[in-house]
Design a protein around this motif. Sequence first.
Motif, PDB file in Angstrom:
ATOM      1  N   UNK A  97       0.861  -1.184   0.000  1.00  0.00           N
ATOM      2  CA  UNK A  97       0.000   0.000   0.000  1.00  0.00           C
ATOM      3  C   UNK A  97       0.893   1.228   0.000  1.00  0.00           C
ATOM      4  N   UNK A  98       0.545   2.219  -0.795  1.00  0.00           N
ATOM      5  CA  UNK A  98       1.390   3.411  -0.862  1.00  0.00           C
ATOM      6  C   UNK A  98       0.651   4.617  -1.387  1.00  0.00           C
ATOM      7  N   UNK A  99       1.414   5.658  -1.714  1.00  0.00           N
ATOM      8  CA  UNK A  99       0.827   6.918  -2.176  1.00  0.00           C
ATOM      9  C   UNK A  99       1.660   7.494  -3.306  1.00  0.00           C
ATOM     10  N   UNK A 100       0.983   8.176  -4.217  1.00  0.00           N
ATOM     11  CA  UNK A 100       1.613   8.906  -5.315  1.00  0.00           C
ATOM     12  C   UNK A 100       1.310  10.383  -5.123  1.00  0.00           C
ATOM     13  N   UNK A 101       2.325  11.232  -5.319  1.00  0.00           N
ATOM     14  CA  UNK A 101       2.129  12.682  -5.258  1.00  0.00           C
ATOM     15  C   UNK A 101       2.683  13.297  -6.545  1.00  0.00           C
ATOM     16  N   UNK A 102       1.870  14.100  -7.217  1.00  0.00           N
ATOM     17  CA  UNK A 102       2.290  14.773  -8.442  1.00  0.00           C
ATOM     18  C   UNK A 102       1.793  16.211  -8.428  1.00  0.00           C
TER      19      UNK A 102
END
Length: 435
Positions: free
Chosen positions: A290-295
């Motif tokens: 499980x993780x996160x993407x930031x753009x």
Amino acid sequence: MFRIALAAFVTFSSCAVLAQNSQVDTLADKIESDVISWRHHLHQYPELSNREFKTAEYIATYLRSLGLEVQTGVAKTGVVAVLDSGRPGPVVALRADMDGLPVPEENDLPWRSEEVGEYNGNEVPVMHACGHDTHMAMLMGAAGILTDMKDKLSGKVKFIFQPAEEGAPPGEKGGAEIMVKEGVLENPKVDVIFGLHISANNDVGTVSYNPGGTMAAVDPFKIVIHGKQAHGAYPWKSVDPITTAAQMIMSLQTIVSRELKIIDDAAVVTVGSIHGGNRSNIIPNEVELVGTIRTLNHKAREHVYEAMARKVKGIADSMGATAELTLPLDYNYPITYNDPSLTAEMLPTVERVAGKENTILAKPVTGAEDFSFYQEKVPGLFMWLGGKPLDVPAEDSPAHHTPEFYVDDSGMKLGVRVLTNLTLDYMDTHSSNAQ
């Protein structure tokens, strides 16, 4: 003759702006003690996301005392009030968030929080550890001043007090996304929206801004890797989801480091949780990541979406495993995008109110804000307001979302003045009576 008339009009306009500024400053001085008192009350009695019932009642009672049209129960606990000048002009929205966090306060303040709430079925301490108490108090102050200056307005002001900015409890919806779906930007239709976020890292008396992407889109993801279980002594009999996961994690990092033009497209791909297996000598059937993407721009966001799917499938195939990618997982926020034209238009207002030397062009950050849902629909400007005492070094200032988080009361008056002047100046420029 034309030049003389134009010069006279410019002089008149300048005098009118100065008089308006002076009135705002006088009213801000007068209401500051109330703003501080409201902030202390709200800080002492915080409530968690979608549970801001007493907070909403406190705010609505004040807004009704101003004679405003007040609506409660928006997106469960939100409060929206409208100030109608009675004259034609734009609809300007101002927004503050309301929710606290499940954080125990460790500050020695007379108005420190001792409140508790329920989170994930557990009783937890609650604290305004991100400054939402100041946001509410400043917006209440701006509402008071703008009501007093109703005769100077052309159009309407919509005051939005939003719940659940920190995210709704599991299994619930909330925040700006739901407010938008419930029509907060309609009836009357909003033309522009402004917001401030207090910063424990920036000096009191400063305002920081960034045109374009100022805070990141957030896209949580989950990857479930399916392999074949075997004894740890006989790995050749397995399809190992753990080694597959290891390769996948390392490969995902190359999306940013090798596929994006990092001087233009800052981004983050973080795996924050790994679950799989229960014994040292058993290769499990399954591993979950499980993780996160930031753009910070749409092009980078689209590329990361495509690359995630490509890499997850390719690596799983190469290992004889299968994998399921869920992206986004349970929620996602768009990019907090400051409309460049609006930012350029309103920058002189901010510089006039805060001073050019205190108006700082800042770099974007990879944190996220659901103010972005409003900005998807209407032009918006979201800025950072300094809350750090001047005698505290930046490196010693407690971070947001921590038990020691603290911002100084003295920073709020500038926030009230900024919100008020942004509203007045935008109306002056965009009303049907503007010259």
